[in-house]
Design an enzyme around this catalytic site. Structure first.
Site, mmCIF file in Angstrom:
data_model
loop_
_atom_site.group_PDB
_atom_site.id
_atom_site.type_symbol
_atom_site.label_atom_id
_atom_site.label_comp_id
_atom_site.label_asym_id
_atom_site.label_seq_id
_atom_site.Cartn_x
_atom_site.Cartn_y
_atom_site.Cartn_z
ATOM 1 N N ASP A 10 7.650 8.079 7.790
ATOM 2 C CA ASP A 10 6.366 7.363 7.805
ATOM 3 C C ASP A 10 6.711 5.860 7.746
ATOM 4 O OD1 ASP A 10 3.578 6.703 7.295
ATOM 5 O OD2 ASP A 10 4.206 6.394 5.209
ATOM 6 N N ASP A 12 3.994 2.896 6.903
ATOM 7 C CA ASP A 12 3.229 2.142 5.896
ATOM 8 C C ASP A 12 3.428 2.720 4.502
ATOM 9 O OD1 ASP A 12 1.777 0.192 7.563
ATOM 10 O OD2 ASP A 12 1.005 2.000 8.508
HETATM 11 C C1 XBP Z 1 -1.197 4.146 7.186
HETATM 12 C C2 XBP Z 1 -2.556 3.762 7.512
HETATM 13 C C3 XBP Z 1 -2.802 2.719 8.493
HETATM 14 C C4 XBP Z 1 -2.753 1.291 8.132
HETATM 15 C C5 XBP Z 1 -3.525 0.509 9.164
HETATM 16 O O1 XBP Z 1 -1.158 5.514 6.801
HETATM 17 O O2 XBP Z 1 -3.492 4.357 7.055
HETATM 18 O O3 XBP Z 1 -4.111 2.945 8.858
HETATM 19 O O4 XBP Z 1 -3.338 1.098 6.862
HETATM 20 O O5 XBP Z 1 -3.045 0.659 10.442
HETATM 21 P P1 XBP Z 1 0.220 6.327 6.823
HETATM 22 P P2 XBP Z 1 -3.994 0.439 11.735
HETATM 23 O O6 XBP Z 1 1.236 5.513 6.098
HETATM 24 O O7 XBP Z 1 -0.100 7.599 6.075
HETATM 25 O O8 XBP Z 1 0.605 6.588 8.262
HETATM 26 O O9 XBP Z 1 -4.998 -0.612 11.359
HETATM 27 O O10 XBP Z 1 -3.089 -0.003 12.830
HETATM 28 O O11 XBP Z 1 -4.686 1.754 12.040
HETATM 29 MG MG MG Z 2 2.300 5.893 4.353
#
Ligand code: XBP
Ligand code: MG
Length: 260
Positions: A10, A12
């Site tokens: 992953d 983020d």
């Molecule tokens: C990450 C997210 C993303 C970011 C925003 O979730 O939820 O939506 O916060 O990105 P994970 P965008 O780590 O579970 O993948 O604005 O580009 O959608």
């Molecule tokens: Mg995440």
């Protein structure tokens, strides 16, 4: 059962602490530019993180927290436009080096690469954000290290649905039992578990109290020689850092549990 062939990360919260000082700030700047009086503070953002995906998060916010004349007349168009600008702002922040990888991430990726284990990405965020982050932190050549980058709207249903992991496994051409996922949140874990992936959680301040039932191991970070991880749940086999020896042991243990 096969040995470890690929690790799917992953982004983020896992590879980088992108949310608090990255995505949140970019959302707020975009709102300001679009002349709406919304400003997501850290507490509000912690709640909104339950909704994965930036467009989905904006829509959820409008539907639950905005009233009267502040509600855009065409919510779908508004969401799309403000999110496109938010992505530009985030990409600019990443390119300026304002978003850093979490400690130990670079070393782990380099070890995996050297061991000829394949590396892939399964993220909810927009592809442009991932490219900007990797290019700024690891260099342009890093994009070649990730054999598959599954991101954002490449699938219909975002995490906690398993779609993005199914997409990545399909592109890798590997069965789930020869791969591992590294995640940071309950939404991510639900997604990877639903795709039958043995999953390690590297939690962060936003996700530390999430429900991580079913994870092979929960630690507070990848860990470095100077700052080993703290084990929050599961058996770390005496390791102090997330590395291939530990990941291989966890995958083997998950196979023997399944066979019991
Ligand atoms: C990450 C997210 C993303 C970011 C925003 O979730 O939820 O939506 O916060 O990105 P994970 P965008 O780590 O579970 O993948 O604005 O580009 O959608
Ligand atoms: Mg995440």
């Amino acid at each position: 059962m096969s040995s470890l062939k690929a690790i799917i990360f992953d982004v983020d919260g896992t590879l980088a602490d992108t949310e608090r000082h990255g995505h949140r700030v970019a959302f707020n700047r975009a709102f300001h530019e679009f002349d709406v009086p919304w400003d997501w503070d850290e507490n509000m953002y912690a709640q909104l993180l339950a909704i994965t995906g930036g467009k989905e998060r904006i829509r959820h916010y409008v539907e639950h927290y905005v009233a009267g004349e502040e509600i855009p007349t065409d919510l779908t168009l508004f969401t799309k436009s403000v999110h496109a600008r938010k992505t530009e702002i985030y990409v600019d922040m990443a390119c300026r080096g304002q978003i850093l990888l979490r400690p130990g991430v670079e070393r782990l990726i380099s070890d995996i690469k050297d061991a000829d284990v394949r590396i892939a990405i399964a993220t909810t965020t927009t592809l442009a954000n991932v490219i900007a982050l990797f290019t700024a932190t690891l260099g342009l050549e890093a994009l070649d290290w990730f054999e598959v980058i599954g991101a954002g709207d490449m699938v219909d249903k975002k995490k906690p649905a398993p779609d993005i992991y199914h997409y990545v496994l399909d592109k890798l051409g590997l069965p789930a039992h020869s791969c591992m996922a590294i995640e940071d949140s309950a939404n991510g874990l639900q997604s990877s578990l639903a795709a039958n992936l043995c999953t390690v959680i590297t939690a962060n301040a936003y996700t530390r109290d999430d429900n991580f039932k079913g994870a092979a191991l929960v630690v507070d970070g990848i860990g470095t020689p100077e700052s080993p991880f703290a084990c929050l749940q599961g058996n770390a086999y005496g390791a102090e850092r997330v590395g291939l020896p530990l990941l291989s042991k966890l995958l083997a243990a998950s196979h023997s549990t399944i066979q019991l």
